[in-house]
Design a protein around this motif. Structure first.
Motif, PDB file in Angstrom:
ATOM      1  N   GLY A   1       0.656  -1.212  -0.126  1.00  0.00           N
ATOM      2  CA  GLY A   1       0.142   0.088   0.059  1.00  0.00           C
ATOM      3  C   GLY A   1       0.832   1.254  -0.172  1.00  0.00           C
ATOM      4  O   GLY A   1       2.000   1.092  -0.142  1.00  0.00           O
ATOM      5  N   THR A   2       0.221   2.338   0.041  1.00  0.00           N
ATOM      6  CA  THR A   2       0.813   3.658   0.151  1.00  0.00           C
ATOM      7  C   THR A   2       0.253   4.488   1.300  1.00  0.00           C
ATOM      8  O   THR A   2      -0.777   4.532   1.504  1.00  0.00           O
ATOM      9  N   SER A   3       1.198   5.349   1.834  1.00  0.00           N
ATOM     10  CA  SER A   3       0.658   6.175   2.813  1.00  0.00           C
ATOM     11  C   SER A   3       0.778   7.472   2.586  1.00  0.00           C
ATOM     12  O   SER A   3       1.935   8.007   1.815  1.00  0.00           O
ATOM     13  N   GLU A   4      -0.215   8.255   2.465  1.00  0.00           N
ATOM     14  CA  GLU A   4       0.033   9.709   2.147  1.00  0.00           C
ATOM     15  C   GLU A   4       0.531  10.655   3.223  1.00  0.00           C
ATOM     16  O   GLU A   4       0.895  11.781   3.108  1.00  0.00           O
ATOM     17  N   VAL A   5       0.652  10.079   4.648  1.00  0.00           N
ATOM     18  CA  VAL A   5       1.125  10.773   5.622  1.00  0.00           C
ATOM     19  C   VAL A   5       2.142  10.132   6.442  1.00  0.00           C
ATOM     20  O   VAL A   5       2.405   8.855   6.296  1.00  0.00           O
ATOM     21  N   ALA A   6       3.169  10.899   7.090  1.00  0.00           N
ATOM     22  CA  ALA A   6       4.071  10.195   8.012  1.00  0.00           C
ATOM     23  C   ALA A   6       3.588   9.293   8.952  1.00  0.00           C
ATOM     24  O   ALA A   6       2.820   9.928   9.836  1.00  0.00           O
ATOM     25  N   LEU A   7       3.714   8.324   9.307  1.00  0.00           N
ATOM     26  CA  LEU A   7       3.003   7.259  10.508  1.00  0.00           C
ATOM     27  C   LEU A   7       4.282   7.435  11.473  1.00  0.00           C
ATOM     28  O   LEU A   7       5.085   6.917  11.451  1.00  0.00           O
ATOM     29  N   ASP A   8       3.548   7.650  12.741  1.00  0.00           N
ATOM     30  CA  ASP A   8       4.452   8.004  13.713  1.00  0.00           C
ATOM     31  C   ASP A   8       4.327   6.782  14.863  1.00  0.00           C
ATOM     32  O   ASP A   8       3.534   6.261  15.379  1.00  0.00           O
ATOM     33  N   GLY A   9       5.596   6.024  14.874  1.00  0.00           N
ATOM     34  CA  GLY A   9       5.691   4.742  15.528  1.00  0.00           C
ATOM     35  C   GLY A   9       6.773   4.966  16.755  1.00  0.00           C
ATOM     36  O   GLY A   9       7.300   3.758  17.079  1.00  0.00           O
ATOM     37  N   THR A  10       7.367   6.277  16.811  1.00  0.00           N
ATOM     38  CA  THR A  10       8.423   6.303  17.606  1.00  0.00           C
ATOM     39  C   THR A  10       8.225   5.861  19.023  1.00  0.00           C
ATOM     40  O   THR A  10       7.139   6.009  19.514  1.00  0.00           O
ATOM     41  N   ARG A  11       8.945   5.364  19.702  1.00  0.00           N
ATOM     42  CA  ARG A  11       8.866   4.885  21.012  1.00  0.00           C
ATOM     43  C   ARG A  11       8.158   5.543  22.000  1.00  0.00           C
ATOM     44  O   ARG A  11       7.237   5.269  22.729  1.00  0.00           O
ATOM     45  N   VAL A  12       8.790   6.840  22.433  1.00  0.00           N
ATOM     46  CA  VAL A  12       8.149   7.476  23.221  1.00  0.00           C
ATOM     47  C   VAL A  12       7.048   8.014  23.237  1.00  0.00           C
ATOM     48  O   VAL A  12       5.979   7.964  23.854  1.00  0.00           O
ATOM     49  N   ASN A  13       6.507   8.296  21.679  1.00  0.00           N
ATOM     50  CA  ASN A  13       5.083   8.830  21.493  1.00  0.00           C
ATOM     51  C   ASN A  13       4.122   7.640  21.534  1.00  0.00           C
ATOM     52  O   ASN A  13       3.082   7.790  22.053  1.00  0.00           O
ATOM     53  N   ILE A  14       4.504   6.306  20.877  1.00  0.00           N
ATOM     54  CA  ILE A  14       3.584   5.383  21.042  1.00  0.00           C
ATOM     55  C   ILE A  14       3.176   4.839  22.583  1.00  0.00           C
ATOM     56  O   ILE A  14       2.166   4.103  22.669  1.00  0.00           O
ATOM     57  N   ARG A  15       3.918   5.286  23.380  1.00  0.00           N
ATOM     58  CA  ARG A  15       3.970   4.888  24.658  1.00  0.00           C
ATOM     59  C   ARG A  15       3.126   5.760  25.511  1.00  0.00           C
ATOM     60  O   ARG A  15       3.134   5.522  26.903  1.00  0.00           O
ATOM     61  N   THR A  16       3.171   7.035  25.214  1.00  0.00           N
ATOM     62  CA  THR A  16       2.554   8.031  25.709  1.00  0.00           C
ATOM     63  C   THR A  16       1.378   9.014  25.475  1.00  0.00           C
ATOM     64  O   THR A  16       0.706   9.621  26.125  1.00  0.00           O
ATOM     65  N   THR A  17       0.933   8.908  24.160  1.00  0.00           N
ATOM     66  CA  THR A  17       0.099   9.698  23.307  1.00  0.00           C
ATOM     67  C   THR A  17      -0.501   8.957  22.313  1.00  0.00           C
ATOM     68  O   THR A  17       0.128   7.920  21.813  1.00  0.00           O
TER      69      THR A  17
ATOM     70  N   GLU B   1     -11.257  -0.044  34.475  1.00  0.00           N
ATOM     71  CA  GLU B   1      -9.882  -0.296  35.104  1.00  0.00           C
ATOM     72  C   GLU B   1      -8.912  -0.531  34.039  1.00  0.00           C
ATOM     73  O   GLU B   1      -7.704  -0.379  34.347  1.00  0.00           O
ATOM     74  N   MET B   2      -9.368  -1.054  32.888  1.00  0.00           N
ATOM     75  CA  MET B   2      -8.330  -1.224  31.870  1.00  0.00           C
ATOM     76  C   MET B   2      -7.789  -0.028  31.283  1.00  0.00           C
ATOM     77  O   MET B   2      -6.502   0.215  30.976  1.00  0.00           O
ATOM     78  N   LEU B   3      -8.528   0.999  31.167  1.00  0.00           N
ATOM     79  CA  LEU B   3      -7.890   2.341  30.474  1.00  0.00           C
ATOM     80  C   LEU B   3      -7.112   2.775  31.816  1.00  0.00           C
ATOM     81  O   LEU B   3      -6.177   3.737  31.347  1.00  0.00           O
ATOM     82  N   GLU B   4      -7.483   2.647  32.960  1.00  0.00           N
ATOM     83  CA  GLU B   4      -6.595   3.191  34.130  1.00  0.00           C
ATOM     84  C   GLU B   4      -5.299   2.590  34.102  1.00  0.00           C
ATOM     85  O   GLU B   4      -4.406   3.146  34.205  1.00  0.00           O
ATOM     86  N   ASN B   5      -5.225   1.335  33.768  1.00  0.00           N
ATOM     87  CA  ASN B   5      -4.204   0.579  33.648  1.00  0.00           C
ATOM     88  C   ASN B   5      -3.270   1.159  32.653  1.00  0.00           C
ATOM     89  O   ASN B   5      -1.851   1.253  32.561  1.00  0.00           O
ATOM     90  N   ALA B   6      -3.933   1.545  31.292  1.00  0.00           N
ATOM     91  CA  ALA B   6      -3.144   2.141  30.099  1.00  0.00           C
ATOM     92  C   ALA B   6      -2.364   3.246  30.414  1.00  0.00           C
ATOM     93  O   ALA B   6      -1.683   3.755  29.788  1.00  0.00           O
ATOM     94  N   VAL B   7      -2.979   4.251  31.557  1.00  0.00           N
ATOM     95  CA  VAL B   7      -2.360   5.343  31.823  1.00  0.00           C
ATOM     96  C   VAL B   7      -1.457   5.488  33.005  1.00  0.00           C
ATOM     97  O   VAL B   7      -1.322   6.516  33.497  1.00  0.00           O
ATOM     98  N   SER B   8      -1.590   4.406  33.805  1.00  0.00           N
ATOM     99  CA  SER B   8      -0.965   4.297  35.225  1.00  0.00           C
ATOM    100  C   SER B   8       0.553   4.413  35.202  1.00  0.00           C
ATOM    101  O   SER B   8       1.130   4.876  36.228  1.00  0.00           O
ATOM    102  N   ARG B   9       1.292   4.212  34.043  1.00  0.00           N
ATOM    103  CA  ARG B   9       2.671   4.334  34.279  1.00  0.00           C
ATOM    104  C   ARG B   9       3.186   5.162  32.882  1.00  0.00           C
ATOM    105  O   ARG B   9       4.126   4.815  32.576  1.00  0.00           O
ATOM    106  N   VAL B  10       2.378   6.098  32.404  1.00  0.00           N
ATOM    107  CA  VAL B  10       2.996   6.970  31.399  1.00  0.00           C
ATOM    108  C   VAL B  10       4.232   7.695  31.741  1.00  0.00           C
ATOM    109  O   VAL B  10       5.199   7.770  30.543  1.00  0.00           O
ATOM    110  N   GLU B  11       4.350   7.980  32.751  1.00  0.00           N
ATOM    111  CA  GLU B  11       5.588   8.782  33.112  1.00  0.00           C
ATOM    112  C   GLU B  11       6.728   8.065  32.900  1.00  0.00           C
ATOM    113  O   GLU B  11       7.995   8.447  32.865  1.00  0.00           O
ATOM    114  N   LEU B  12       6.823   6.622  33.152  1.00  0.00           N
ATOM    115  CA  LEU B  12       7.910   5.796  32.836  1.00  0.00           C
ATOM    116  C   LEU B  12       7.943   5.023  31.248  1.00  0.00           C
ATOM    117  O   LEU B  12       8.894   4.255  31.267  1.00  0.00           O
ATOM    118  N   VAL B  13       7.280   5.924  30.316  1.00  0.00           N
ATOM    119  CA  VAL B  13       6.960   5.156  29.014  1.00  0.00           C
ATOM    120  C   VAL B  13       7.054   4.036  28.925  1.00  0.00           C
ATOM    121  O   VAL B  13       7.629   3.180  28.209  1.00  0.00           O
TER     122      VAL B  13
END
Length: 594
Positions: A368-384, A461-473
């Motif tokens: 396929g083709t992407s019209e846009v840059a796809l952001d998979g950087t570790r810091v971003n994918i684990r925090t936002t 609770e699953m969503l709380e788990n998802a954001v419980s350790r964002v500071e630690l990436v």
């Protein structure tokens, strides 16, 4: 040979560093300077987190890394470590010796011995610590990996019990897997102790392998046993996920002379050390901690992917006391760089070339083709939220929606994908998307799964788990589909026990709304209503990364998340990833307050 437990002397150095990566102190007289006649200099050569990055350090870093170049750098450092009276060296790894992805897939396609095993076999380690990623494919694949050695180095884990997994226990019974080992260097006995993160069951797939959470107790017991046997020079190789963990561990230990950390991928360096482009040192090499009796201990690690060989030369006096050290990372480079080396011809032919051919074939299959840059950087994918995360979560939801009815399961309402399962750590596109890109993005042996009948309170609770350790990436951060949510960084992070039961309720998730407008959480409170069906990967459905499914029944749809991504790009999107559907920065599925 030195015998008995020694009386440790403090090393002349400044304040210890505990948990602060930005500061470090170099001890006493540098190793290699004039020392007493009965002194001994041990050079600890080390790496960690090789993670199957066998060819080179990656896109735009082709002139760096690569296991064949690494072998040349290692051989040169080994030769230097033997120079001088009373000098010698050891070579160790502190874990994550392979990782899911196209390179490791090449080994799986080939069969035993895997290409990673061939490479590690040729490097001739004195000891290796287990890492969490070594268990990602389960105990039996790890056993296959180990069985491919012609001369297996000791694999170490003082706090690991393999008795529940026969395929691995066989290596314990043979003496190839142990808590510690002793290596003789120029007549001196060097004890090496290994340790593994207690988080292993939550972040990998170890089956019935048990990790003792009392890391310090397990290590100290082994150190004491070595001391009682007359081995008073001790190196710890651990994979605790961060050098910060080792710095915090040091005050609980005694009689450990050197600590080699793994899992954090931190760059430690001193002024003048050559670094791979883009790398920035987070602290000096070594960092320094203080043990339980006030002795200062050098703590080292390197960035992974065979980009560096760590070298720490440590001087011991006749009583086994550390009296000085010096060292730093050695960059692995080729091309026109001033420190370029020629790759090992043996490893180039046996490992790099066939793996490269396999990867090239994947990269030639454009899906396929992407019209846009796809952001998979570790810091971003684990925090936002990122657009690549949205794409992958949408692929799970799409694939599960298609296949669930055929398995007698309800169509899912939402999808959850942990950020730790997205591994490319870069930005892809705009431009062609290849089969290789999908393997880089989602490389593990995870399968699309459906979990029905999840109460809304449990979903929160699953969503709380998802954001419980964002500071630690942390890898548990979720990329989502089928809904949006808002979380407040000032809220209380949820804490769970090992079974996923809530110990401390989280207050970070303040809003959650399905795409059709149905509210799930409003102003921090769960809105009563129907249970939800979740599309996810079996890794999370089994409770990994802390997700509190708590044994809820799930159906594995027998399609890997990598294949789901391919199917979604080719069929669901017709081969075109548009900027309208996947704008840079995401589309507001996840909102962070404060």
């Amino acid at each position: 040979m030195r015998t008995g437990r020694r009386t440790r002397r403090g090393v002349s150095a400044g304040l210890a560093v505990l948990g602060m990566l930005a500061t470090a102190v170099v001890a006493g007289a540098p190793a290699g300077e004039a020392q007493p006649d009965d002194s001994f200099t041990l050079t600890v050569l080390h790496n960690n987190d090789g993670e199957s990055q066998l060819i080179n350090a990656g896109s735009e870093l082709e002139d760096f890394g690569g296991v064949a170049r690494f072998a040349t750098v290692l051989n040169e450092a080994r030769a230097q470590a033997q120079q001088g009276r009373g000098a010698g060296g050891i070579f160790v790894s502190s874990g994550d010796n392979f990782l899911a992805g196209p390179e490791f897939t090449a080994g799986l396609e080939k069969g035993v011995p895997f290409f990673d095993t061939i490479a590690l076999d040729a490097l001739d380690y004195d000891a290796i610590s287990f890492g969490n990623h070594d268990f990602d494919f389960g105990p039996d694949v790890l056993a296959d990996f180990l069985s491919g050695y012609t001369k297996m180095p000791p694999y170490l884990g003082a706090n690991v019990d393999f008795s529940g997994e026969p395929s691995l226990q066989a290596f314990v019974d043979a003496g190839d897997v142990a808590a510690s080992t002793v290596v003789k260097v120029k007549g001196e006995e060097i004890g090496i102790v290994g340790a593994l993160t207690p988080a292993l069951p939550a972040i990998s797939s170890p089956g019935d392998v048990i990790v003792d959470p009392d890391v310090a107790g397990a290590i100290q017991a082994e150190v004491d046993a070595l001391g009682a046997a007359g081995v008073d020079n001790v190196v710890l190789i651990s994979h605790l996920q961060s050098v910060q963990e080792d710095l915090a561990l040091a005050p609980m230990l005694d009689d450990v002379d050197v600590m080699v950390a793994g899992g954090g991928d931190e760059v430690l360096a001193n002024p003048g050390d050559l670094l791979v482009p883009g790398d920035v040192a987070v602290g000096s090499y070594p960092l320094v901690a203080t043990d339980s009796d006030g002795t200062q201990v050098p703590v080292v690690t390197t960035a992974g992917n065979y980009k560096y060989l760590g070298r720490l030369a440590v001087d011991f006096d006749g009583e086994g006391n550390v009296i000085g050290w010096e060292g730093g990372p050695i960059r692995v480079a080729g091309g026109d760089n001033p420190d370029a080396v020629k790759p090992s011809g043996k490893l180039q032919a046996r490992v790099v070339r066939p793996v490269s051919d396999f990867v090239t074939a994947l990269d030639e299959q454009v899906i396929g083709t992407s019209e846009v840059a796809l952001d998979g950087t570790r810091v971003n994918i684990r925090t936002t939220e990122t657009n690549e995360g949205n794409l992958i979560a949408d692929a799970l939801l799409s694939q599960a929606t298609e296949l669930a009815p055929g398995e007698g399961q309800p169509v899912p309402d939402v999808a959850l994908q942990n950020g730790g399962g997205i591994r490319n750590d870069d930005v892809r596109g705009p431009g062609p998307i290849t089969l290789l890109d999908t393997f880089d993005m989602v490389p593990f042996s995870n399968f699309v799964s459906v979990v029905p009948d999840i109460p809304r309170e449990q979903f929160k609770e699953m969503l709380e788990n998802a954001v419980s350790r964002v500071e630690l990436v942390d890898g548990r951060f979720a990329q989502v589909a089928g809904f949006s949510f808002t979380w407040d960084a000032n809220g209380t992070p949820q804490e769970l026990d090992a079974d996923g039961n809530v110990l401390t309720p989280g207050t970070r998730v303040v809003e959650a709304t399905l795409d059709d407008g149905t509210p799930i959480v409003d102003n921090g409170a769960v809105v009563p209503g129907d249970d939800l069906t979740i599309a996810t990967i079996d890794f999370l459905a089994r409770g990994m990364d802390g997700y509190p499914f708590r044994g809820a029944p799930f159906t594995n749809l027998a399609v890997s998340y990598q294949q789901a991504l391919v199917n979604y790009i080719t069929d669901g999107l017709g081969g075109l990833i548009t900027a309208a559907d996947y704008p840079e920065g995401g589309e507001g599925r996840i909102t962070r307050l404060n």
